[in-house]
Design an enzyme around this catalytic site. Structure first.
Site, PDB file in Angstrom:
ATOM      1  N   CYS A  13       0.842  -1.185   0.000  1.00  0.00           N
ATOM      2  CA  CYS A  13       0.000   0.000   0.000  1.00  0.00           C
ATOM      3  C   CYS A  13       0.876   1.232   0.000  1.00  0.00           C
ATOM      4  O   CYS A  13       2.092   1.146   0.060  1.00  0.00           O
ATOM      5  CB  CYS A  13      -0.937   0.020   1.200  1.00  0.00           C
ATOM      6  SG  CYS A  13      -0.119   0.439   2.737  1.00  0.00           S
ATOM      7  N   CYS A  16       3.805   1.572   2.330  1.00  0.00           N
ATOM      8  CA  CYS A  16       5.084   0.937   1.993  1.00  0.00           C
ATOM      9  C   CYS A  16       5.901   1.883   1.118  1.00  0.00           C
ATOM     10  O   CYS A  16       7.109   2.017   1.286  1.00  0.00           O
ATOM     11  CB  CYS A  16       4.871  -0.351   1.207  1.00  0.00           C
ATOM     12  SG  CYS A  16       3.821  -1.518   2.024  1.00  0.00           S
ATOM     13  N   ASP A 424       2.361  34.834 -26.233  1.00  0.00           N
ATOM     14  CA  ASP A 424       3.379  35.445 -27.068  1.00  0.00           C
ATOM     15  C   ASP A 424       2.812  35.517 -28.490  1.00  0.00           C
ATOM     16  O   ASP A 424       1.914  34.757 -28.837  1.00  0.00           O
ATOM     17  CB  ASP A 424       4.614  34.538 -26.991  1.00  0.00           C
ATOM     18  CG  ASP A 424       5.633  34.849 -28.046  1.00  0.00           C
ATOM     19  OD1 ASP A 424       6.140  35.970 -28.039  1.00  0.00           O
ATOM     20  OD2 ASP A 424       5.909  33.970 -28.876  1.00  0.00           O
ATOM     21  N   ASP A 626       7.298  30.501 -27.221  1.00  0.00           N
ATOM     22  CA  ASP A 626       8.046  29.536 -28.026  1.00  0.00           C
ATOM     23  C   ASP A 626       9.532  29.860 -28.132  1.00  0.00           C
ATOM     24  O   ASP A 626      10.333  28.992 -28.423  1.00  0.00           O
ATOM     25  CB  ASP A 626       7.474  29.504 -29.441  1.00  0.00           C
ATOM     26  CG  ASP A 626       7.749  30.811 -30.162  1.00  0.00           C
ATOM     27  OD1 ASP A 626       7.493  31.880 -29.560  1.00  0.00           O
ATOM     28  OD2 ASP A 626       8.250  30.780 -31.295  1.00  0.00           O
ATOM     29  N   ASP A 630      11.407  34.231 -24.842  1.00  0.00           N
ATOM     30  CA  ASP A 630      10.323  34.001 -23.884  1.00  0.00           C
ATOM     31  C   ASP A 630      10.777  33.239 -22.639  1.00  0.00           C
ATOM     32  O   ASP A 630      10.026  33.121 -21.673  1.00  0.00           O
ATOM     33  CB  ASP A 630       9.201  33.166 -24.535  1.00  0.00           C
ATOM     34  CG  ASP A 630       8.604  33.872 -25.730  1.00  0.00           C
ATOM     35  OD1 ASP A 630       8.379  35.095 -25.629  1.00  0.00           O
ATOM     36  OD2 ASP A 630       8.364  33.213 -26.751  1.00  0.00           O
TER      37      ASP A 630
END
Ligand SMILES: Nc1ncnc2c1ncn2[C@@H]1O[C@H](COP(=O)(O)OP(=O)(O)OP(=O)(O)O)[C@@H](O)[C@H]1O
Ligand SMILES: [Cu+]
Ligand SMILES: [Mg+2]
Length: 739
Positions: A13, A16, A424, A626, A630
């Site tokens: 679970c 652990c 942009d 892009d 930027d």
């Protein structure tokens, strides 16, 4: 630093997972460690000078788990066979025990049930293998937890069922004694066996469901071609994909998968890249263009040269990224972790109090024991441990399927909270594939200097990575311009480029920049303005500090720019535009898209400052971009979204990447984030409310109405199952703008 992914075995679970993480983190030299419970693996970064893989594996082994390195991508999951066998046997025995104890449980005399089925000795013989063989893993895990000085859900199961089992065992042989004390001497073998069966069933179903959540990754990997047809020493051979080397020449026929990443050296074709980029329209590709492994070559025959193979391919990188994202912890999970850590000990205390309360109040040992067993079983917090990770896994996997790479769970959580989105212009809202539309020299048409000036400009731009530069170079090629050698090339990001051709200093860039260099620009102002109003970008040309000409470049909008802007507004976001380009071009584009606020003529640093300014005003800002210009702004924004077709710098600085550059991905990412967070909250609500209601009932507040331990076991198995099922619903999120 060394990075290693290890496959884990032996986890039962989320508790652990936590303890493995803690153990590895405590090893000196380990820098980062993250366990993915769903994928059953762990990512470790460590300093190879201070520790090594063997040490890490040994530590994990000491704690009772196994860790084996994964070198290649490999998703073979541990055989579930053993679990299934144990579950089947447990089910059969439980049914027999259940039938046998019906008369006692209901108090009716059911004559069709043979009396010997009720014999405590027979029940003991049947219940024992269920308790210790089918339930073996609970004991093992509880022991492991005990050695690590923690308690997990297995501890609760072991304490609860063992109490029922040993109490019954005591009654089987000492019922006279008990009856003399005036206690009820019913055995509870069936309760313990059925609880174990139900919890095994829950685990089995949960494992199944978890396997399904890994489906997105599996699907991605299944896309890989199995063989490649290569030409070596003038021979064509089909070889397994693993044997392809960088530099191999590969033949790809129509309809075939591109085996690895490479570059086309002969032929052209339209290629379906939807599996990697999410972009549904095929793309036309020809010589010198790159192709991605696992995409499909539709129409033409191609010869390509392998550029990246094995774990370096784009597909392998995407898989890795998605895996790390799926394993990462959302901030909300940290809170849940803290709560869960206290949960188990608190439950144990409540169980003891319940026992003491009933034994002191009524003197009824059976009642006290049964209520204690119920509290232990019903309060198991495994649904709590599953709530966040399963939703994150499904959410990020779903993003990957649609071409949206989400770097980590934190980004996914952040995306739903943004208030403002800044886009942009060039390369983001526009195609970023500009073309030159006008070229003018200072003296106007026919001054005879056109070609020689163009030659200077093209030679310098040849060194630029900027889309404008590319457009100018293409224009030069159309005019059969030969490039000259350039020295001292320099790119001033956000302003322009310069370089020396022979002894001439050539500068191409914004008007602002040239003015700041002391260059007079007045003469061509009027023409420039006219062009700008036509949404064209103007590059100013100066040679040796003297203005010589202008170039106009135009770039078309991406097909979905308008509809995406509209949709973003509709879902309640403030939309702005930001560009390094001049004010007039920016205004023309912004008004076409219906964007009211925009900032123009910004240098890269200023883009970041604008974002910071918005943040100071209390807005939570996402930035989409892009370019190199930027990158700072993407990092400054609360959420950076990069266009996958853009520069690597931008992608590295962002939290989310839209692989194909399709802007609809912005909307999808936000909606996916909203859906995932809502899903997590539902899960947490289910898990908590269940425990809040169930524990008091189990403890006996509704006495004389009492739950049966069997119902407690069933409820707990169901609660984790419902959490996982709820998370799987996320796979139905497919928002798209264009239909
Ligand atoms: N290689 C280049 N050649 C000519 N002009 C350039 C070059 N690089 C930049 N410029 C000039 O500098 C301006 C700003 O460039 P920058 O890269 O910051 O923004 P952009 O690409 O135009 O727009 P956005 O910020 O929307 O992506 C450009 O509009 C252009 O006029
Ligand atoms: Cu549980
Ligand atoms: Mg740009």
């Amino acid at each position: 630093m060394t990075h290693q992914t290890l496959k884990l075995a032996g986890m039962s679970c989320a508790g652990c997972a936590d303890s493995i993480e803690r153990i590895i983190k405590s090893i000196p030299g380990v820098i980062r460690c993250q366990v993915n419970f769903g994928m059953e693996q762990v990512d470790v970064d460590y300093d190879p000078k201070r520790t090594d893989l063997n040490t890490i594996q040994a530590k994990v082994r000491d704690a009772g788990f196994q860790a084996t390195p994964i070198t290649e991508i490999n998703l073979e999951s541990r055989p579930e066979k053993e679990l299934l066998t144990k579950l089947s046997i447990a089910i059969v025995i439980s049914i027999i025990l259940f039938i046998g104890s019906l008369p006692m449980m209901t108090g009716l005399s059911l004559s069709f049930i043979p009396h010997w089925l009720h014999d405590p000795l027979l029940q003991l013989t049947l219940a024992t293998p269920v308790q210790f063989w089918c339930g073996q893993s609970f004991y093992k895990n509880a022991w492991k937890a005990f050695k690590n000085r923690t308690a997990t859900m297995d501890t609760l199961v072991v304490l609860g069922t063992s109490a029922a089992y040993f109490y019954s065992l005591f009654l089987t042989f000492g019922s006279d004694f008990i009856e003399k004390q005036g206690f009820n001497s019913h055995v509870y073998y069936e309760a313990s066996a059925i609880v174990i069966t139900l919890i095994l069933l829950g685990r089995f179903l949960e494992k199944r469901a978890r396997k399904e959540t890994a489906a997105a990754i599996k699907q991605l990997m299944g896309l890989q071609a199995k063989t490649a047809r290569v030409i070596r020493e003038e021979q064509t051979l089909d070889i397994p994909i693993e044997e392809v080397k960088v530099g191999d020449i590969i033949l790809v026929r129509p309809g075939e998968k591109i085996p690895v990443d490479g570059i086309i050296i002969q032929g052209s074709s339209s290629i379906d890249e939807s599996m990697v980029t999410g972009e549904s329209l095929p793309v036309r590709k020809t010589v010198n263009q790159q192709v991605i492994g696992a995409t499909i070559n539709k129409t033409g025959s191609l010869q390509m040269q392998a550029l990246r193979v094995g774990k370096d391919t784009v597909l392998a990188q995407i898989v890795r990224l998605v895996q790390t994202a799926q394993a990462s912890k959302a901030p909300i999970q940290r809170l849940v972790d803290r709560v869960t850590a206290y949960f188990v000990p608190v439950v144990m205390i409540i169980a003891v109090i319940t026992f003491l309360f009933w034994i002191l109040r009524t003197g009824n040992l059976t009642l006290a024991l049964i209520t204690m067993v119920e509290v232990l079983i019903i309060a198991c917090p495994c649904a709590l441990g599953l709530a966040t990770p399963t939703s994150i896994m499904v959410g990020t996997g779903q993003g990957a399927k649609q071409g949206i790479l989400i770097k980590n769970a934190e980004s996914l959580e952040l995306a739903q909270g943004i208030t403002t989105i800044v886009l942009d212009k060039t390369g983001t809202l526009t195609q970023g594939k500009p073309t030159v539309t006008d070229f003018l020299t200072r003296e106007g048409v026919g001054d005879g200097r056109e070609l020689s000036l163009l030659q200077l400009v093209v030679s310098v731009e040849n060194h630029s990575e900027h889309p404008l530069g590319e457009a100018i170079v293409k224009y030069g090629r159309l005019n059969a311009i030969k490039t000259l050698e350039v020295t001292e090339f320099d790119s001033i990001t956000g302003s322009g480029v310069q370089g020396k051709v022979g002894s001439d200093l050539v500068q191409i860039g914004t008007q602002q920049w040239l003015e700041s260099q002391g260059i007079e620009t007045k003469v061509l102002k009027k023409v420039a303005h006219d062009w700008e109003w036509q949404k064209k970008t103007v590059a100013w040309i100066a040679v040796n500090g003297h203005l010589e000409g202008l170039i106009a470049i135009s770039d078309v909008l991406k097909p979905f720019s308008s509809s995406v802007v509209a949709k973003l507004k509709k879902i309640g976001l403030e939309v702005m535009m930001m560009t390094g380009d001049n004010l007039e071009t920016a205004e023309a584009i912004a008004s076409e898209l219906g964007i009211r606020r925009f900032f123009a003529a910004l240098r890269p640093q200023e883009k970041a400052e604008k974002i910071e300014y918005l943040q100071k005003k209390g807005k939570i800002v996402a930035m989409v971009g892009d370019g190199i210009n930027d990158a700072i702004a993407l990092a400054q924004a609360d959420l950076g979204i990069a266009i996958g077709t853009g520069t690597d710098v931008a992608i590295a600085a962002s939290d989310i990447t839209l692989i194909s550059g399709d802007l609809q991905g912005i909307v999808t990412a936000i909606e996916l984030s909203r859906a995932t967070m809502a899903n997590i909250k539902e899960n947490l609500f289910f898990a908590f409310i269940y425990n809040l209601i169930a524990i008091p009932i189990a403890a006996g507040i509704l006495y004389p109405f009492l739950l049966n331990p069997i119902i407690a076991g069933a409820a707990m198995a169901l609660s984790s199952l419902s959490v996982v099922t709820n998370a799987l619903r996320l796979r139905r999120v497919h928002p798209r703008v264009g239909g």
